[in-house]
Design a protein around this motif. Structure first.
Motif, mmCIF file in Angstrom:
data_model
loop_
_atom_site.group_PDB
_atom_site.id
_atom_site.type_symbol
_atom_site.label_atom_id
_atom_site.label_comp_id
_atom_site.label_asym_id
_atom_site.label_seq_id
_atom_site.Cartn_x
_atom_site.Cartn_y
_atom_site.Cartn_z
ATOM 1 N N SER A 145 0.830 -1.207 0.000
ATOM 2 C CA SER A 145 0.000 0.000 0.000
ATOM 3 C C SER A 145 0.859 1.249 0.000
ATOM 4 C CB SER A 145 -0.913 0.008 1.230
ATOM 5 O OG SER A 145 -1.679 -1.172 1.298
ATOM 6 N N ALA A 146 2.061 1.143 0.569
ATOM 7 C CA ALA A 146 2.979 2.277 0.616
ATOM 8 C C ALA A 146 4.027 2.222 -0.480
ATOM 9 C CB ALA A 146 3.670 2.340 1.980
ATOM 10 N N THR A 147 4.562 1.027 -0.753
ATOM 11 C CA THR A 147 5.682 0.937 -1.694
ATOM 12 C C THR A 147 5.248 1.027 -3.147
ATOM 13 O OG1 THR A 147 5.571 -1.483 -1.635
ATOM 14 C CG2 THR A 147 7.102 -0.408 -0.112
ATOM 15 N N LEU A 148 4.169 0.349 -3.510
ATOM 16 C CA LEU A 148 3.795 0.299 -4.926
ATOM 17 C C LEU A 148 3.436 1.680 -5.487
ATOM 18 C CD1 LEU A 148 3.615 -1.747 -7.211
ATOM 19 C CD2 LEU A 148 1.210 -2.120 -6.614
ATOM 20 N N PRO A 149 2.612 2.496 -4.782
ATOM 21 C CA PRO A 149 2.357 3.845 -5.307
ATOM 22 C C PRO A 149 3.622 4.692 -5.407
ATOM 23 C CG PRO A 149 0.752 3.273 -3.619
ATOM 24 C CD PRO A 149 1.832 2.238 -3.564
ATOM 25 N N ARG A 150 4.551 4.465 -4.504
ATOM 26 C CA ARG A 150 5.793 5.230 -4.525
ATOM 27 C C ARG A 150 6.632 4.857 -5.746
ATOM 28 N NH1 ARG A 150 8.754 7.070 0.839
ATOM 29 N NH2 ARG A 150 10.698 7.933 0.034
ATOM 30 N N ALA A 157 -0.710 2.047 -9.402
ATOM 31 C CA ALA A 157 -0.814 1.113 -8.284
ATOM 32 C C ALA A 157 -2.255 0.666 -8.090
ATOM 33 C CB ALA A 157 -0.278 1.752 -7.012
ATOM 34 N N LEU A 158 -3.194 1.623 -8.194
ATOM 35 C CA LEU A 158 -4.610 1.288 -8.061
ATOM 36 C C LEU A 158 -5.037 0.312 -9.149
ATOM 37 C CD1 LEU A 158 -7.280 1.795 -6.580
ATOM 38 C CD2 LEU A 158 -7.651 3.753 -8.105
ATOM 39 N N ASP A 159 -4.563 0.530 -10.355
ATOM 40 C CA ASP A 159 -4.848 -0.377 -11.469
ATOM 41 C C ASP A 159 -4.335 -1.786 -11.169
ATOM 42 O OD1 ASP A 159 -5.112 -1.683 -13.965
ATOM 43 O OD2 ASP A 159 -3.276 -0.763 -14.726
ATOM 44 N N LEU A 160 -3.076 -1.890 -10.807
ATOM 45 C CA LEU A 160 -2.465 -3.202 -10.583
ATOM 46 C C LEU A 160 -3.120 -3.945 -9.436
ATOM 47 C CD1 LEU A 160 1.325 -2.343 -11.048
ATOM 48 C CD2 LEU A 160 -0.297 -3.220 -12.734
ATOM 49 N N LEU A 161 -3.492 -3.217 -8.385
ATOM 50 C CA LEU A 161 -4.109 -3.856 -7.224
ATOM 51 C C LEU A 161 -5.571 -4.210 -7.483
ATOM 52 C CD1 LEU A 161 -2.497 -1.610 -4.491
ATOM 53 C CD2 LEU A 161 -2.123 -4.072 -4.742
ATOM 54 N N GLY A 176 8.094 1.614 -14.487
ATOM 55 C CA GLY A 176 9.018 1.846 -13.384
ATOM 56 C C GLY A 176 9.056 0.763 -12.332
ATOM 57 N N LEU A 177 8.289 -0.285 -12.524
ATOM 58 C CA LEU A 177 8.293 -1.373 -11.541
ATOM 59 C C LEU A 177 9.586 -2.170 -11.613
ATOM 60 C CD1 LEU A 177 6.757 -2.856 -9.344
ATOM 61 C CD2 LEU A 177 5.496 -4.091 -11.114
ATOM 62 N N ALA A 178 10.099 -2.351 -12.822
ATOM 63 C CA ALA A 178 11.437 -2.906 -13.021
ATOM 64 C C ALA A 178 12.349 -1.767 -13.452
ATOM 65 C CB ALA A 178 11.420 -4.003 -14.078
ATOM 66 N N ASP A 179 13.531 -1.719 -12.873
ATOM 67 C CA ASP A 179 14.454 -0.628 -13.185
ATOM 68 C C ASP A 179 15.316 -0.923 -14.398
ATOM 69 O OD1 ASP A 179 14.092 1.247 -10.779
ATOM 70 O OD2 ASP A 179 14.372 -0.708 -9.844
ATOM 71 N N ARG A 180 15.650 -2.200 -14.595
ATOM 72 C CA ARG A 180 16.457 -2.585 -15.747
ATOM 73 C C ARG A 180 15.950 -3.922 -16.276
ATOM 74 N NH1 ARG A 180 22.736 -1.003 -13.982
ATOM 75 N NH2 ARG A 180 22.253 1.173 -13.447
ATOM 76 N N ILE A 181 15.929 -4.046 -17.612
ATOM 77 C CA ILE A 181 15.550 -5.285 -18.271
ATOM 78 C C ILE A 181 16.789 -5.847 -18.961
ATOM 79 C CG2 ILE A 181 14.207 -6.306 -20.148
ATOM 80 C CD1 ILE A 181 12.497 -5.770 -17.805
#
Length: 259
Positions: A145-150, A157-161, A176-181
């Motif tokens: 609830s705190a980390t994902l929106p950040r 975050a609301l979409d994913l949850l 931005g969920l993954a920093d490098r691919i």
């Protein structure tokens, strides 16, 4: 510290970088003991005077599939154990050394929460991130609830949850969920290289920068966890939650009724 922190967590050093490998393949489900072992190991590493960065990774096919509902307790016992687990999870947000997570396969549910506790996430096109809680019929946990929106912003975050949809590597990088691919199979090596780059910088400066940019995160996670565990306990008593968990274990589509 020894090379093995616990039966399910292997720890080794590569110069100023430590590697923490979860060893419960293929899905690497966690429990309170494993999260406590990770927090203990990171606590030792940050105070040893030698470790400047860490890589969190897993053996097997997947990074972490969260908690194993086939073995967790029911009802009130589950709520009590969840609170105890989250007490250990909160310790991860007080760690003072940077952590790079190497995410192969899936980071699902609480496994996504564990990945989001790290500073950075390295993934591949085959990586899958999923906040699957709504498909299980209960509230998100592990401080998401705190980390994902950040990390991805409140709206994403609301979409994913709300949808519990799977996000593959390329989309994860785009939001931005993954920093490098990196190519599949090279995620751990890439995470080690990144951690080594961090470790080569002035350690006091890195910690100071990190503390500034993560200011308030641990407190926000602590507050979020209080609501998360309360809502989980409430929703675990519903028909929908029982159906969602059963459907997941039986690998079928859930049939929710709103009760």
């Amino acid at each position: 510290m020894t090379d093995t922190a616990s039966p399910d967590l292997n720890v080794r050093r590569d110069g100023a970088v430590a590697v923490l490998e979860i060893d419960r393949p293929p899905a690497n489900y966690f429990d309170r003991a494993l999260i406590a072992a990770i927090a203990d190991a990171l606590g030792e590493l940050e105070s040893d005077g030698r470790t400047r960065a860490a890589v969190l990774c897993s053996s097997g096919k997947h990074f972490c599939a969260g908690a194993n509902f086939a073995t967790t307790a029911d009802g009130g016992d589950r709520a009590i154990e969840s609170r105890r687990l989250y007490d250990e999870a909160l310790r991860l947000f007080h760690v003072q050394i940077p952590v790079v997570a190497a995410v192969q396969g899936a980071a699902v549910g609480g496994g996504l929460g564990l990945a989001c506790a790290a500073d950075f996430r390295v993934a591949t096109p085959d990586s899958v991130f999923q906040a699957n809680f709504a498909r299980l019929g209960f509230h998100q946990g592990f401080g998401l609830s705190a980390t994902l929106p950040r990390i991805v912003g409140p709206q994403r975050a609301l979409d994913l949850l709300s949808t519990a949809r799977r996000v593959r590597g390329e989309e994860a990088a785009a939001i931005g969920l993954a920093d490098r691919i990196v190519p599949t199979g090279t995620e751990r090596a890439a995470a080690l290289t990144w951690a080594a780059e961090i470790a080569a910088c002035a350690p006091l400066a890195v910690r100071s920068i990190r503390e500034t940019l993560r200011s308030g995160l641990a407190d926000a996670v602590g507050q979020a966890l209080e609501r998360e565990v309360a809502e989980q306990a409430r929703l675990w008593e519903t028909e929908d939650s029982r159906e969602g968990i059963a459907a997941s274990l039986e690998r079928r589509e859930p049939r929710f009724v709103g009760r």
